[in-house]
Design a protein around this motif. Structure first.
Motif, PDB file in Angstrom:
ATOM      1  N   UNK A   1      34.295  47.546  38.545  1.00  0.00           N
ATOM      2  CA  UNK A   1      33.627  47.141  37.326  1.00  0.00           C
ATOM      3  C   UNK A   1      32.915  48.240  36.589  1.00  0.00           C
ATOM      4  N   UNK A   2      33.084  49.485  36.961  1.00  0.00           N
ATOM      5  CA  UNK A   2      32.453  50.597  36.266  1.00  0.00           C
ATOM      6  C   UNK A   2      33.342  51.822  36.389  1.00  0.00           C
ATOM      7  N   UNK A   3      33.171  52.748  35.455  1.00  0.00           N
ATOM      8  CA  UNK A   3      33.990  53.959  35.476  1.00  0.00           C
ATOM      9  C   UNK A   3      33.606  54.842  36.645  1.00  0.00           C
ATOM     10  N   UNK A   4      34.573  55.547  37.151  1.00  0.00           N
ATOM     11  CA  UNK A   4      34.335  56.443  38.278  1.00  0.00           C
ATOM     12  C   UNK A   4      33.545  57.663  37.793  1.00  0.00           C
TER      13      UNK A   4
ATOM     14  N   UNK B   1      34.604  39.396  39.252  1.00  0.00           N
ATOM     15  CA  UNK B   1      35.139  40.166  38.132  1.00  0.00           C
ATOM     16  C   UNK B   1      36.294  41.074  38.540  1.00  0.00           C
ATOM     17  N   UNK B   2      36.198  41.838  39.679  1.00  0.00           N
ATOM     18  CA  UNK B   2      37.376  42.619  40.089  1.00  0.00           C
ATOM     19  C   UNK B   2      38.595  41.753  40.375  1.00  0.00           C
ATOM     20  N   UNK B   3      38.374  40.549  40.932  1.00  0.00           N
ATOM     21  CA  UNK B   3      39.500  39.659  41.214  1.00  0.00           C
ATOM     22  C   UNK B   3      40.193  39.239  39.921  1.00  0.00           C
TER      23      UNK B   3
ATOM     24  N   UNK C   1      44.756  39.990  35.867  1.00  0.00           N
ATOM     25  CA  UNK C   1      45.218  40.417  34.546  1.00  0.00           C
ATOM     26  C   UNK C   1      46.191  41.587  34.677  1.00  0.00           C
ATOM     27  N   UNK C   2      45.873  42.538  35.573  1.00  0.00           N
ATOM     28  CA  UNK C   2      46.755  43.688  35.776  1.00  0.00           C
ATOM     29  C   UNK C   2      48.114  43.240  36.299  1.00  0.00           C
TER      30      UNK C   2
END
Length: 208
Positions: free
Chosen positions: A9-12, A34-36, A41-42
């Motif tokens: 959920x955040x940029x690396x 949220x990651x699920x 979607x991906x």
């Protein structure tokens, strides 16, 4: 988004791209939910892209059928490091042959009549490994007369000079000539030093 951002959920954080100040922090069930959702979607987008590519490929695909007696080229193994029927390296040919089809095995496999040096290779291949060969009289290269010495060697004779150039070394400049040799094609012409060729074959320079 990157796989890291989809899962967390955040940029690396990297030295090249730091996240913005005040970035959102996931807590509680949101860390999982949220990651699920992002992964779903991906997967849906990947499935849509694959279906689109498959429809385009099926539109141009044709069924290849060969008859017994046809000549076909055989595709070599594309795997890196695998011996390709005696051929190895990046510049190895993609196809060898042609070979004659002696039998059709099922709907998509054919038996080929291979050469003796390929006797250890199974002679049944999938249709995707074959490419049809159309006989062309222009492909027949007439044999050239070659004088063989008693020790089974032959003498190299230059035919003409194709090009000139100067090679600049550390302390001097060397003149080179591109020589076409007898019984060889233009692609096999070699660069030789001009002094050596003038000494051994002065007739090449009479016309210059």
């Amino acid at each position: 988004m990157s796989p890291f951002e989809a899962l967390y959920g955040r940029a690396c954080r990297t030295p090249l791209c730091w996240s913005e100040v005040g970035e959102r922090v996931l807590e509680g069930p949101e860390i999982v939910d949220e990651p699920t959702q992002n992964v779903q979607v991906i997967k849906a987008n990947l499935k849509a892209a694959q279906d689109r590519q498959k429809s385009i490929a099926d539109r141009h695909a044709t069924d290849r059928v060969y008859d017994v007696g046809n000549l076909v080229f055989l595709k070599l193994s594309p795997w890196r490091g695998v011996v390709r029927f005696g051929k190895r390296g990046k510049l190895s040919p993609r196809y060898i042959g042609p070979y004659e089809i002696t039998e059709r095995i099922g709907e998509v496999a054919y038996r080929l009549e291979l050469l003796l040096e390929l006797s250890k290779v199974h002679n049944v291949f999938h249709v995707s490994m074959l490419r049809h060969y159309v006989s062309n009289p222009l492909h027949v290269i007439p044999p050239q007369h070659l004088e063989i010495n008693p020790d089974l060697t032959y003498d190299e004779e230059p035919v003409t000079i194709l090009d000139w150039k100067d090679k600049v070394l550390k302390n001097k400049t060397v003149s080179l000539v591109k020589v076409l040799w007898k019984n060889h094609s233009v692609e096999e012409a070699t660069w030789e030093t001009e002094d050596r060729m003038r000494e051994m074959y002065p007739r090449l320079f009479y016309e210059y």
